[in-house]
Design a protein around this motif. Structure first.
Motif, short mmCIF file in Angstrom:
data_model
loop_
_atom_site.label_atom_id
_atom_site.label_comp_id
_atom_site.label_asym_id
_atom_site.label_seq_id
_atom_site.Cartn_x
_atom_site.Cartn_y
_atom_site.Cartn_z
N VAL A 209 0.85 -1.19 0.00
CA VAL A 209 0.00 0.00 0.00
C VAL A 209 0.89 1.24 0.00
O VAL A 209 1.67 1.45 0.93
CB VAL A 209 -0.95 0.03 1.21
CG1 VAL A 209 -1.81 1.30 1.18
CG2 VAL A 209 -1.83 -1.21 1.24
N LEU A 210 0.79 2.02 -1.04
CA LEU A 210 1.50 3.30 -1.12
C LEU A 210 0.63 4.39 -0.52
O LEU A 210 -0.50 4.60 -0.98
CB LEU A 210 1.81 3.63 -2.58
CG LEU A 210 2.31 5.06 -2.87
CD1 LEU A 210 3.66 5.31 -2.22
CD2 LEU A 210 2.38 5.32 -4.37
N ALA A 301 -2.89 2.33 -3.99
CA ALA A 301 -2.30 3.61 -3.64
C ALA A 301 -3.35 4.47 -2.94
O ALA A 301 -4.52 4.47 -3.32
CB ALA A 301 -1.78 4.34 -4.88
N ILE A 302 -2.90 5.19 -1.91
CA ILE A 302 -3.74 6.16 -1.21
C ILE A 302 -3.06 7.51 -1.35
O ILE A 302 -1.91 7.68 -0.92
CB ILE A 302 -3.91 5.81 0.28
CG1 ILE A 302 -4.40 4.37 0.45
CG2 ILE A 302 -4.86 6.79 0.96
CD1 ILE A 302 -4.29 3.86 1.88
N TYR A 310 -3.03 11.38 -10.45
CA TYR A 310 -3.06 11.17 -11.89
C TYR A 310 -1.87 10.36 -12.37
O TYR A 310 -1.97 9.63 -13.36
CB TYR A 310 -3.19 12.52 -12.58
CG TYR A 310 -4.46 13.19 -12.10
CD1 TYR A 310 -5.67 12.91 -12.70
CD2 TYR A 310 -4.45 14.02 -10.99
CE1 TYR A 310 -6.85 13.46 -12.23
CE2 TYR A 310 -5.62 14.58 -10.51
CZ TYR A 310 -6.82 14.29 -11.13
OH TYR A 310 -7.98 14.83 -10.64
N ASP A 311 -0.75 10.45 -11.67
CA ASP A 311 0.36 9.56 -11.99
C ASP A 311 -0.05 8.11 -11.72
O ASP A 311 0.29 7.21 -12.48
CB ASP A 311 1.59 9.92 -11.16
CG ASP A 311 2.26 11.19 -11.63
OD1 ASP A 311 1.95 11.64 -12.75
OD2 ASP A 311 3.08 11.74 -10.89
N ARG A 312 -0.76 7.88 -10.64
CA ARG A 312 -1.24 6.54 -10.34
C ARG A 312 -2.36 6.14 -11.31
O ARG A 312 -2.42 4.99 -11.76
CB ARG A 312 -1.76 6.50 -8.90
CG ARG A 312 -2.44 5.19 -8.51
CD ARG A 312 -1.49 4.00 -8.52
NE ARG A 312 -2.19 2.78 -8.06
CZ ARG A 312 -1.59 1.64 -7.77
NH1 ARG A 312 -0.29 1.53 -7.92
NH2 ARG A 312 -2.29 0.60 -7.35
N LEU A 313 -3.21 7.09 -11.64
CA LEU A 313 -4.31 6.79 -12.56
C LEU A 313 -3.79 6.24 -13.88
O LEU A 313 -4.40 5.35 -14.49
CB LEU A 313 -5.13 8.06 -12.80
CG LEU A 313 -6.36 7.95 -13.69
CD1 LEU A 313 -7.39 7.01 -13.09
CD2 LEU A 313 -6.97 9.35 -13.90
N GLY A 316 -3.60 2.51 -14.14
CA GLY A 316 -4.83 1.74 -14.17
C GLY A 316 -4.99 0.78 -13.01
O GLY A 316 -5.76 -0.18 -13.09
N ARG A 317 -4.30 1.05 -11.90
CA ARG A 317 -4.35 0.15 -10.74
C ARG A 317 -5.11 0.81 -9.59
O ARG A 317 -5.26 2.02 -9.55
CB ARG A 317 -2.94 -0.26 -10.32
CG ARG A 317 -2.13 -0.85 -11.48
CD ARG A 317 -0.87 -1.51 -10.99
NE ARG A 317 -1.17 -2.71 -10.23
CZ ARG A 317 -0.28 -3.32 -9.44
NH1 ARG A 317 0.94 -2.84 -9.31
NH2 ARG A 317 -0.62 -4.41 -8.77
N PRO A 318 -5.62 0.00 -8.63
CA PRO A 318 -6.52 0.51 -7.58
C PRO A 318 -5.99 1.74 -6.85
O PRO A 318 -4.80 1.83 -6.52
CB PRO A 318 -6.67 -0.68 -6.64
CG PRO A 318 -6.51 -1.87 -7.53
CD PRO A 318 -5.45 -1.46 -8.53
N LEU A 319 -6.91 2.65 -6.58
CA LEU A 319 -6.56 3.96 -6.05
C LEU A 319 -7.64 4.45 -5.10
O LEU A 319 -8.83 4.37 -5.39
CB LEU A 319 -6.40 4.95 -7.21
CG LEU A 319 -6.22 6.43 -6.92
CD1 LEU A 319 -4.93 6.67 -6.15
CD2 LEU A 319 -6.21 7.22 -8.22
#
Length: 431
Positions: A209-210, A301-302, A310-313, A316-319
Motif C-alpha cells: 500500500v503506497l 495507492a492512497i 493522476y500519476d497513479r491513474l 490503471g491500478r486501484p486507487l
C-alpha cells in the motif's frame, strides 16, 4: 508574542544566509564545465529557478529529457547554488549555472535556443521569458484537478504541453479568450514511460500500500493534505501483518504547520517501530529522488488531491483518495474526482476494509480505465514519449518558420546584472 516571532524570523534569516554562503563556497570548488552544455548546440532549455526544496518538480522530467537529448540537444538552466550542487551529481542532461542575470544573458546569446520549457510558475520565470526569438512553453510538473491547473498564468506562455482531454476541458472552462486549439498541445504523461528506481524490497505476497499524501498547503482553498487528519490509516495497516506500507509524503510536508510536521514525524516513528518488531515486513519511509517504482509496484495507492492521483491513474491500478477535511478546500468533482474512491477522515481507521474492497471491485477498475484515457489518451508504453518529442519537433519547425521571417538577431534585453537566483532554502513556489 510579536517580539518572539520577530526574533525567530531574524534567526531564520541568519541561518539561511550562513547556509547560502557555505553552499556557494562548495560550488566554487567544483568544475562546472564538466556538466555545462557546449556553446552553439542547445535547442531546448529547461528553466528552473527554484531552490532544492522543489527539486521534485524537475526530477520527474529527467528521463523524458534524457531521451529527447539523444536527438535534440537539451540543457537545464539553474539559478540556485544549492540546486546546482544537486544537479551536478544527478542531472542526466547538461546543466547551465546562471545565478546572475548577466550569466543568463551570456547563456542565451551562446545557444540557438528554439524553446524554453518551464516546470512551474515561479515568478523568476519572467527573467527568462523576456527573451524573444524562442518559444516559451509551460510543461508543468504533474496532471491534477488542483486550482493550480487552471491559473491565468497559462496565458503568459506561448504554448502549454498538457496531458489530455481533461486538461483541455479544464482550461476551456476557466480561461477567457485562450486559444486552446493552437496554444495547448496534448502529450499525455511521458514520465509514465520512464518509471524510475528498483524495488527496495523483495515481493513476498504482502499487499503493498503506497500512502503518498501532499503537504498542508499555503491557503485554505489548497488545504488538501491528509497526514494530520487521516494518520490513523497507517497504524491500521501496519498492524495487520499482511500489508507493506510505503510512505512517500510531499517534500514540503510540515513546512508551514507545526502540527502537520508532528503528524508526519509520528508516522515515520510508527514505521520504524513496526520494522523493529517485524524486520521482514519491509515498511518504508521513502523520500528518495526516484519516483515511479512506488506507483507501478503498489497493489493499492492512497493519495491526496495532487498530481500523484493522476500519476497513479495512468497505471490503471486501484486507487483511494483522502478527502480533505477543510470545508474551504476546492474539490472539482466534475471530472475523475467525481467518480473516485474516497477515504474520509472518520474512515481512516477502517482502511483495511477499504483496501480489500478496491482490490476486488471490477466496477472501480472500469472507472479507472475510462478516466485514464480521458486524462492521458493512449497510455500504451512509449506513446506519450513520442507525443512529447513530436510536440517539440512541431515547435522547432515553427521556430524555423518565424526565424526565417526575421533573420536579424535582436539586442539583448536590458536587465540588472546583479539580480540572482534563489539561494538554499528558497520556497518561492509551493504547488
Amino acid at each position: 508574542m510579536p517580539i518572539v516571532r520577530d526574533l525567530g524570523l531574524a534567526l531564520g534569516l541568519v541561518k539561511r544566509s550562513v547556509r547560502a554562503r557555505r553552499t556557494r563556497k562548495q560550488l566554487a570548488k567544483r568544475d562546472l564545465t564538466l556538466t555545462a552544455p557546449r556553446p552553439g548546440v542547445v535547442r531546448v532549455a529547461v528553466y528552473f529557478a527554484d531552490g532544492p526544496v522543489n527539486l521534485y518538480q524537475i526530477r520527474q522530467w529527467y528521463a523524458p529529457l534524457a531521451h529527447l537529448n539523444r536527438t535534440t540537444p537539451v540543457a537545464i538552466v539553474v539559478r540556485s547554488p544549492a540546486t546546482m550542487l544537486a544537479l551536478l551529481s544527478e542531472s542526466p542532461v547538461p546543466v547551465a549555472y546562471a545565478r546572475q542575470v548577466a550569466d543568463l544573458e551570456a547563456f542565451v546569446e551562446s545557444q540557438p535556443i528554439a524553446m524554453t520549457l518551464y516546470v512551474n510558475q515561479n515568478s523568476r520565470n519572467f527573467q527568462m521569458m523576456r527573451y524573444a526569438r524562442m518559444w516559451h512553453v509551460f510543461v508543468n510538473h504533474g496532471e491534477s484537478d488542483k486550482m493550480y491547473m487552471t491559473t491565468n498564468q497559462f496565458k503568459t506562455y506561448d504554448y502549454a504541453f498538457v496531458a489530455g482531454k481533461a486538461a483541455l476541458q479544464r482550461l476551456g472552462a476557466k480561461l477567457w479568450d485562450y486559444d486552446l486549439d493552437r496554444r495547448a498541445i496534448l502529450i499525455g504523461r511521458p514520465q509514465a514511460d520512464h518509471f524510475a528506481g528498483a524495488l527496495p524490497y523483495t515481493p513476498d505476497g504482502r499487499i503493498v500500500v503506497l500512502y503518498a499524501p501532499t503537504w498542508e498547503g499555503d491557503r485554505p482553498a489548497a488545504a488538501y493534505g491528509s497526514i494530520a487528519s487521516h494518520s490513523a490509516l497507517v497504524p491500521a495497516l501496519l498492524a495487520t501483518g499482511r500489508h507493506r506500507v510505503v510512505y512517500r509524503p510531499h517534500p514540503r510536508s510540515g513546512v508551514r504547520d507545526p502540527d502537520y510536521r508532528t503528524a508526519h514525524e509520528g508516522i515515520k516513528r510508527l514505521i520504524e517501530e513496526a520494522n523493529r518488531k517485524d524486520p521482514a515486513a519491509g515498511h518504508l519511509f521513502d523520500d528518495g529522488p526516484d519516483l515511479g517504482w512506488q506507483l507501478a509496484a503498489a497493489d493499492v495507492a492512497i493519495t491526496d488531491i495532487s498530481a500523484m492521483v493522476y500519476d497513479r491513474l495512468a497505471t490503471g491500478r486501484p486507487l483511494l483518495i483522502a478527502r480533505p477535511v477543510s470545508p474551504e478546500a476546492e474539490v472539482d468533482e466534475g471530472g475523475y474526482l467525481g467518480s473516485a474512491e474516497w477515504v474520509t477522515a472518520d474512515q481512516a481507521s477502517d482502511i483495511v476494509r477499504l483496501v480489500d474492497r478496491v482490490l476486488l471491485d471490477s466496477d472501480a477498475r472500469e472507472r479507472l480505465d475510462f478516466w485514464a484515457e480521458h486524462h492521458f489518451g493512449d497510455t500504451t508504453p512509449g506513446v506519450a514519449t513520442r507525443r512529447f518529442e513530436s510536440a517539440v519537433a512541431l515547435l522547432e519547425s515553427r521556430w524555423h518558420e518565424f526565424a526565417a521571417q526575421s533573420p536579424r538577431p535582436e539586442a539583448s534585453p536590458s536587465g540588472d546584472a546583479s539580480e540572482a537566483g534563489p539561494d538554499d532554502g528558497d520556497d518561492s513556489h509551493r504547488d
